[in-house]
Design an enzyme around this catalytic site. Sequence first.
Site, PDB file in Angstrom:
ATOM      1  N   PHE A 240       1.119  -1.643  -0.351  1.00 10.67           N
ATOM      2  CA  PHE A 240      -0.335  -0.283   0.375  1.00 10.67           C
ATOM      3  C   PHE A 240       1.316   1.106  -0.074  1.00 10.67           C
ATOM      4  O   PHE A 240       1.793   1.307   1.274  1.00 10.67           O
ATOM      5  CB  PHE A 240      -0.984  -0.171   1.319  1.00 10.67           C
ATOM      6  CG  PHE A 240      -1.694   1.257   1.125  1.00 10.67           C
ATOM      7  CD1 PHE A 240      -2.483   1.056   0.959  1.00 10.67           C
ATOM      8  CD2 PHE A 240      -1.546   2.151   2.163  1.00 10.67           C
ATOM      9  CE1 PHE A 240      -3.468   2.125   0.449  1.00 10.67           C
ATOM     10  CE2 PHE A 240      -2.524   3.849   2.553  1.00 10.67           C
ATOM     11  CZ  PHE A 240      -3.501   3.279   1.440  1.00 10.67           C
TER      12      PHE A 240
ATOM     13  N   ASP B  17       9.613   2.440   0.862  1.00 13.95           N
ATOM     14  CA  ASP B  17       8.071   3.081   1.376  1.00 13.95           C
ATOM     15  C   ASP B  17       8.134   2.519   2.933  1.00 13.95           C
ATOM     16  O   ASP B  17       8.146   1.537   2.812  1.00 13.95           O
ATOM     17  CB  ASP B  17       7.328   3.003   0.700  1.00 13.95           C
ATOM     18  CG  ASP B  17       5.984   3.630   1.279  1.00 13.95           C
ATOM     19  OD1 ASP B  17       5.617   3.905   2.216  1.00 13.95           O
ATOM     20  OD2 ASP B  17       4.841   2.899   0.656  1.00 13.95           O
TER      21      ASP B  17
ATOM     22  N   LYS C 237       4.356   9.608   8.125  1.00  8.56           N
ATOM     23  CA  LYS C 237       3.722   8.956  10.040  1.00  8.56           C
ATOM     24  C   LYS C 237       4.628   9.005  11.538  1.00  8.56           C
ATOM     25  O   LYS C 237       3.965  10.557  11.658  1.00  8.56           O
ATOM     26  CB  LYS C 237       4.013   7.007   9.787  1.00  8.56           C
ATOM     27  CG  LYS C 237       2.397   6.648   8.414  1.00  8.56           C
ATOM     28  CD  LYS C 237       1.713   5.351   8.885  1.00  8.56           C
ATOM     29  CE  LYS C 237       1.207   4.874   7.580  1.00  8.56           C
ATOM     30  NZ  LYS C 237      -0.374   4.932   7.746  1.00  8.56           N
TER      31      LYS C 237
END
Length: 378
Positions: free
Chosen positions: A123, A207, A236
């Site tokens: 994702f 990522d 995040k």
Amino acid sequence: MKLFDVYPLFPIEPVKASGSWLWDSEGKKYLDLYGGHAVISIGHNHPHFVEALKSQLDKISFYSNSVKNSMQEKLAEKLGQLSGYNNHQLFLCNSGAEANENALKLASFVTGRKKIIAFKKAFHGRTSGAVAATDNPKIVAPFNAGHEIVFLPLNDVAAFDQAIDNTIAAVITEGIQGVGGIQVPDDAFLKHIAQKTKQAGALLILDEVQSGYGRTGKFFAHQHAGIEADLITLAKGMGNGFPIGGVLIHQNIKPWSGMLGTTFGGNYLACAAGLAVLEVIEKENLMTNAETLGNYWINALRSYSTILDVRGRGLMIGFDLPESLAALRKDLLFKHFIFTGEAKPNTVRLLPSLPLTKSEADIFLEALFAELKPVAAL
Ligand code: PLP
């Protein structure tokens, strides 16, 4: 005006938070082992973080990226020092999806190619249209018709070797797949794709939006495999709840004016938050704590036969349960007041803040084993 109703909500309203703990509007106390998708890295409302934001607010909170901002330089320096990527350059943005958009864009600018290899179940974010609806050739070339994406199974060397060639702009992979259920790329696989990607003249994008910022015991999850990436994307845990994202960019990639851009990225408050997070990670040895408590949890979970599979590194852990236990996460929340995450109903994800203590880790194990015991006895 009504809110656009896209999120399934628990009937709980957190109104106060500290460390690993949340309190709801009725005064009930919850252990937070999810941190709002791995966002709370140094603990809710860490005093150093709160102080850094307050004191920045007293000075200046925002101007545009058209003026010198030494907060960005301080953040870049500390990030280089803690991550070991001193020689990379930093571009600041606001979210994980934006970081990945910018990394893909850079890969196309550098290689002149638009084909990307990505992995199934990964994702990387939810954006797609903004660049496609822009016709400024400086901003969009050479991928103005969009990137062409090839999806491959993770850890499949043969499939990768068939797909990688000199038409590929970039290979993008998560350090550890988060939303996909805590799937860990093999170290040997990461080494292999790093080497083949380089040989093909393509760029490797890691990522680390969910798996980065010390969560796995190293600053980035891919560093367990001993590889280096050309581009690393962050968000995040980077701001402990303050929105901030970034891309680490290899020193050989030369910037030119207007190549990337953003309105809010790198604003003073975001930088103050980002810097405070790094200072706490360093001062409190949070990477070591993540590794120690992660190993403790992984060993304890693996010793329990009702748990089908335990995956992860440090404080990024996922485990599968039999279908009959799909309601376990709700029981943990409503009976034991513990927040956890999920990937699918019978896969539980643990992404607590990194200063988690052993007694907090034990509260979870006791609650979990109390729920599993009746099933194990059947
Ligand atoms: N990359 C990964 C690995 C993620 O887990 C996420 C979000 O869950 C994103 C990118 C997108 O980040 P954001 O929601 O900040 O755009």
